[in-house]
Write a protein that holds these residues in place. Sequence first.
Motif, mmCIF file in Angstrom:
data_model
loop_
_atom_site.group_PDB
_atom_site.id
_atom_site.type_symbol
_atom_site.label_atom_id
_atom_site.label_comp_id
_atom_site.label_asym_id
_atom_site.label_seq_id
_atom_site.Cartn_x
_atom_site.Cartn_y
_atom_site.Cartn_z
ATOM 1 N N UNK B 69 2.505 2.204 22.173
ATOM 2 C CA UNK B 69 2.427 3.429 21.371
ATOM 3 C C UNK B 69 1.346 4.347 21.919
ATOM 4 N N UNK B 70 1.551 5.653 21.713
ATOM 5 C CA UNK B 70 0.500 6.635 21.964
ATOM 6 C C UNK B 70 0.448 7.526 20.726
ATOM 7 N N UNK B 71 -0.483 8.490 20.701
ATOM 8 C CA UNK B 71 -0.763 9.350 19.543
ATOM 9 C C UNK B 71 -1.500 8.552 18.455
ATOM 10 N N UNK B 73 -2.255 9.289 15.485
ATOM 11 C CA UNK B 73 -1.584 9.319 14.181
ATOM 12 C C UNK B 73 -0.542 8.222 14.077
ATOM 13 N N UNK B 74 0.272 8.078 15.110
ATOM 14 C CA UNK B 74 1.338 7.072 15.099
ATOM 15 C C UNK B 74 0.765 5.664 15.149
ATOM 16 N N UNK B 77 -0.791 4.881 11.735
ATOM 17 C CA UNK B 77 0.278 4.663 10.752
ATOM 18 C C UNK B 77 0.934 3.308 10.972
ATOM 19 N N UNK B 78 1.170 2.956 12.228
ATOM 20 C CA UNK B 78 1.763 1.647 12.557
ATOM 21 C C UNK B 78 0.895 0.512 12.018
ATOM 22 N N UNK B 81 1.012 0.432 8.171
ATOM 23 C CA UNK B 81 2.267 -0.039 7.591
ATOM 24 C C UNK B 81 2.409 -1.553 7.688
ATOM 25 N N UNK B 82 1.679 -2.157 8.626
ATOM 26 C CA UNK B 82 1.839 -3.595 8.867
ATOM 27 C C UNK B 82 0.764 -4.450 8.217
ATOM 28 N N UNK B 95 3.408 8.247 0.458
ATOM 29 C CA UNK B 95 3.882 9.457 1.142
ATOM 30 C C UNK B 95 2.799 10.531 1.145
ATOM 31 N N UNK B 98 0.246 9.779 3.787
ATOM 32 C CA UNK B 98 0.777 10.154 5.103
ATOM 33 C C UNK B 98 0.683 11.670 5.286
ATOM 34 N N UNK B 99 0.876 12.423 4.201
ATOM 35 C CA UNK B 99 0.740 13.886 4.295
ATOM 36 C C UNK B 99 -0.672 14.269 4.737
ATOM 37 N N UNK B 101 -2.593 12.404 6.560
ATOM 38 C CA UNK B 101 -2.700 12.050 7.988
ATOM 39 C C UNK B 101 -2.219 13.215 8.851
ATOM 40 N N UNK B 102 -1.039 13.737 8.513
ATOM 41 C CA UNK B 102 -0.526 14.872 9.276
ATOM 42 C C UNK B 102 -1.413 16.100 9.084
#
Lengths: 217, 217
Positions: B69-71, B73-74, B77-78, B81-82, B95, B98-99, B101-102
């Motif tokens: 993974x890169x980014x 934020x991603x 989040x990964x 989520x785990x 949700x 996550x908003x 985060x963005x």
Amino acid sequence: MIPVVTAFAQSPDRGRGLARDMRVRWALEEVGQPYEVRLVSFREMKEPSHRALHPFGQIPTYEDGDLVLFETGAIVLHIAQRHPGLLPDDPDARARAVAFMFAALSTVEPPILDLATAKLLEHDKPWAEARLPLVEDRIRTRLGELSARLGGAEWLDGAFSAGDLLMVHVLLRLGASGLLDEYRPLAAYVARGQARPAYQRAFAAQLAVFTGQARPG
Amino acid sequence: MIPVVTAFAQSPDRGRGLARDMRVRWALEEVGQPYEVRLVSFREMKEPSHRALHPFGQIPTYEDGDLVLFETGAIVLHIAQRHPGLLPDDPDARARAVAFMFAALSTVEPPILDLATAKLLEHDKPWAEARLPLVEDRIRTRLGELSARLGGAEWLDGAFSAGDLLMVHVLLRLGASGLLDEYRPLAAYVARGQARPAYQRAFAAQLAVFTGQARPG
């Protein structure tokens, strides 16, 4: 319950589909979910009632029952997680699609927005002409890297995903700058996105707001 | 399998924790997951082997088995989520986290990076001094809005989340500009983030790379 999306009452781009509500409309069309639109004026966007939905006083927002969301990335991810069609089932591929969502909004879009800022907000400054090539070269760096990653593929990572949806829309914002045309694989990629039936439906819906042919929600 | 995070071999901020690997380190510390670090030089970041991991030739990357993974934020989040600890269980609250985060990466960070660009890449341009107040005022707009949303709360939306983690780190990048100090609630918010034990552990780990006290992974 049909979700409600906010959009500009006065389209600043004359219906060319560059406002961020287009990303949410497109995502909802891809997954086949109906939605309603509530139009807000520039004045209303900065009022407390709208800021309660969106702390930064922008569009779009997304209201679905008790849930209120802002940030197009978060809204599109929310839609993609709840309906099939915008994220792969495989967990690793799903995480990679999310990476391209963040890449679109955090890495590729900022220099593109700098160009809009330079042209719209700093066009009358004494440095406007001299600074523009610097801003454009920062965009070229990102476009070259993105084009290299895409290579000859149809989409960024396997099947079309929410990552492609956001990336295509971000690239569309290059508009008449001519920069996209310097990268043929990316120009073709954007054209593939625009050719999708869901994009076409979303585009027609946002255009209807500008032409006055929108039906009441 | 212990995930591998990439970080700068030569710390451009002299270990002040402003590089983006800090966000991933902090997230992994919050959820109590061990990780290894692979250091890459500026030259290595632009080579094909690193670009295969990160199309834009940056750090951090995140490798976990077959997943690359890169980014940030991603990646964050990964991780969130785990493992429990960075996102609420309630779907709507999740949700909203996550908003934020963005919001941190797409709305608040871009004007802050503009300031870094102005100071680092355009400091010798004839417009440098005259343009700086414009760039700073765009940051102030976002800080004022964010401060209004935070109000007297401890975190942006209920308990500490991945949204706070990214927002605090983005705000830290204001560094010595003095802008953060104009918004006392935000300065206190950032201090709360820095006071978390997980932040402290992550900070010490990235500082050890600069001071040469990092243990081999």
